[in-house]
Design a protein around this motif. Structure first.
Motif, PDB file in Angstrom:
ATOM      1  N   LYS A 249       0.838  -1.211   0.000  1.00 19.53           N
ATOM      2  CA  LYS A 249       0.000   0.000   0.000  1.00 19.53           C
ATOM      3  C   LYS A 249       0.867   1.254   0.000  1.00 19.53           C
ATOM      4  O   LYS A 249       0.607   2.205  -0.720  1.00 19.53           O
ATOM      5  CB  LYS A 249      -0.936  -0.010   1.211  1.00 19.53           C
ATOM      6  CG  LYS A 249      -1.840   1.206   1.267  1.00 19.53           C
ATOM      7  CD  LYS A 249      -2.758   1.172   2.474  1.00 19.53           C
ATOM      8  CE  LYS A 249      -3.663   2.396   2.489  1.00 19.53           C
ATOM      9  NZ  LYS A 249      -4.530   2.399   3.682  1.00 19.53           N
TER      10      LYS A 249
ATOM     11  N   GLU B 125      -8.786   1.394  -1.771  1.00 22.41           N
ATOM     12  CA  GLU B 125      -9.987   0.696  -1.292  1.00 22.41           C
ATOM     13  C   GLU B 125     -10.426  -0.424  -2.237  1.00 22.41           C
ATOM     14  O   GLU B 125     -11.187  -1.311  -1.849  1.00 22.41           O
ATOM     15  CB  GLU B 125     -11.142   1.700  -1.075  1.00 22.41           C
ATOM     16  CG  GLU B 125     -11.738   2.282  -2.339  1.00 22.41           C
ATOM     17  CD  GLU B 125     -10.961   3.446  -2.963  1.00 22.41           C
ATOM     18  OE1 GLU B 125     -11.427   3.977  -3.985  1.00 22.41           O
ATOM     19  OE2 GLU B 125      -9.878   3.811  -2.437  1.00 22.41           O
TER      20      GLU B 125
ATOM     21  N   LEU C  98      -7.483  -3.146  -0.842  1.00 26.26           N
ATOM     22  CA  LEU C  98      -7.384  -3.470   0.585  1.00 26.26           C
ATOM     23  C   LEU C  98      -8.666  -3.118   1.315  1.00 26.26           C
ATOM     24  O   LEU C  98      -9.351  -2.164   0.972  1.00 26.26           O
ATOM     25  CB  LEU C  98      -6.226  -2.676   1.212  1.00 26.26           C
ATOM     26  CG  LEU C  98      -4.855  -2.996   0.645  1.00 26.26           C
ATOM     27  CD1 LEU C  98      -3.840  -1.967   1.102  1.00 26.26           C
ATOM     28  CD2 LEU C  98      -4.415  -4.380   1.068  1.00 26.26           C
ATOM     29  N   GLN C  99      -8.955  -3.917   2.328  1.00 26.68           N
ATOM     30  CA  GLN C  99     -10.050  -3.609   3.244  1.00 26.68           C
ATOM     31  C   GLN C  99      -9.541  -3.915   4.640  1.00 26.68           C
ATOM     32  O   GLN C  99      -9.202  -5.064   4.928  1.00 26.68           O
ATOM     33  CB  GLN C  99     -11.269  -4.451   2.891  1.00 26.68           C
ATOM     34  CG  GLN C  99     -12.491  -4.144   3.731  1.00 26.68           C
ATOM     35  CD  GLN C  99     -13.724  -4.871   3.222  1.00 26.68           C
ATOM     36  OE1 GLN C  99     -14.004  -4.878   2.024  1.00 26.68           O
ATOM     37  NE2 GLN C  99     -14.439  -5.506   4.119  1.00 26.68           N
ATOM     38  N   GLY C 100      -9.433  -2.886   5.486  1.00 25.63           N
ATOM     39  CA  GLY C 100      -8.795  -3.080   6.778  1.00 25.63           C
ATOM     40  C   GLY C 100      -7.328  -3.438   6.552  1.00 25.63           C
ATOM     41  O   GLY C 100      -6.641  -2.788   5.780  1.00 25.63           O
TER      42      GLY C 100
ATOM     43  N   SER D 108      -6.378  -6.423   5.375  1.00 28.88           N
ATOM     44  CA  SER D 108      -6.308  -7.548   4.443  1.00 28.88           C
ATOM     45  C   SER D 108      -6.709  -7.094   3.038  1.00 28.88           C
ATOM     46  O   SER D 108      -7.063  -5.934   2.830  1.00 28.88           O
ATOM     47  CB  SER D 108      -7.250  -8.673   4.919  1.00 28.88           C
ATOM     48  OG  SER D 108      -7.035  -9.846   4.139  1.00 28.88           O
TER      49      SER D 108
ATOM     50  N   ARG E 203      -9.300  -6.974  -0.016  1.00 29.14           N
ATOM     51  CA  ARG E 203     -10.757  -6.933   0.057  1.00 29.14           C
ATOM     52  C   ARG E 203     -11.346  -8.219  -0.503  1.00 29.14           C
ATOM     53  O   ARG E 203     -10.698  -8.917  -1.294  1.00 29.14           O
ATOM     54  CB  ARG E 203     -11.303  -5.700  -0.640  1.00 29.14           C
ATOM     55  CG  ARG E 203     -11.051  -5.652  -2.129  1.00 29.14           C
ATOM     56  CD  ARG E 203     -11.708  -4.453  -2.726  1.00 29.14           C
ATOM     57  NE  ARG E 203     -13.140  -4.698  -2.836  1.00 29.14           N
ATOM     58  CZ  ARG E 203     -14.041  -3.784  -3.139  1.00 29.14           C
ATOM     59  NH1 ARG E 203     -13.673  -2.549  -3.349  1.00 29.14           N
ATOM     60  NH2 ARG E 203     -15.306  -4.078  -3.244  1.00 29.14           N
TER      61      ARG E 203
ATOM     62  N   SER F  67      -7.890 -10.230  -9.104  1.00 24.50           N
ATOM     63  CA  SER F  67      -9.196  -9.635  -8.823  1.00 24.50           C
ATOM     64  C   SER F  67     -10.264 -10.444  -9.527  1.00 24.50           C
ATOM     65  O   SER F  67     -10.181 -10.711 -10.728  1.00 24.50           O
ATOM     66  CB  SER F  67      -9.233  -8.189  -9.319  1.00 24.50           C
ATOM     67  OG  SER F  67     -10.536  -7.681  -9.128  1.00 24.50           O
TER      68      SER F  67
END
Length: 101
Positions: free
Chosen positions: A46, A55, A58-60, A62, A64, A96
């Motif tokens: 990141k 976003e 990543l989410q939090g 980890s 996503r 993805s």
């Protein structure tokens, strides 16, 4: 060990668009006292590699949901996910599975 390790990171399925369209990155991670794990790797990606819209990747702390992570061609869920300790020459693939319409 205190040596830097070289890894290949691959981004596919549209994830590469967040990394200037580059699908393969050969990376030497900086030395640190503790072994690199995926949790720290994601923070490093990141800060150092992600070019836009974190976003979408990543989410939090980890990746996503919808991003498949493979470590040396094995699902990271079998490897301990965020706690997996990176080994020298590991290949980490981020795919993805999310597709806009």
């Amino acid at each position: 060990s205190k040596i830097s390790v070289v890894h290949c990171f691959y981004f596919r399925g549209g994830a590469e668009l967040l990394f200037d369209g580059v699908k393969k990155h050969q990376v030497t991670l900086p030395c640190q006292p503790e072994p690199w794990d995926i949790r720290n790797l994601l923070k490093w990606i990141k800060q150092n590699m992600l070019k836009e819209r974190p976003e979408l990747f990543l989410q939090g702390e980890s990746v996503r949901p919808g991003i498949l992570v493979l470590i040396n061609e094995a699902d990271w869920e079998l490897m301990g996910e965020l706690d997996y300790k990176l080994q020298d020459q590991d290949n980490v693939l981020f795919i993805s599975t999310l597709h806009g319409g």
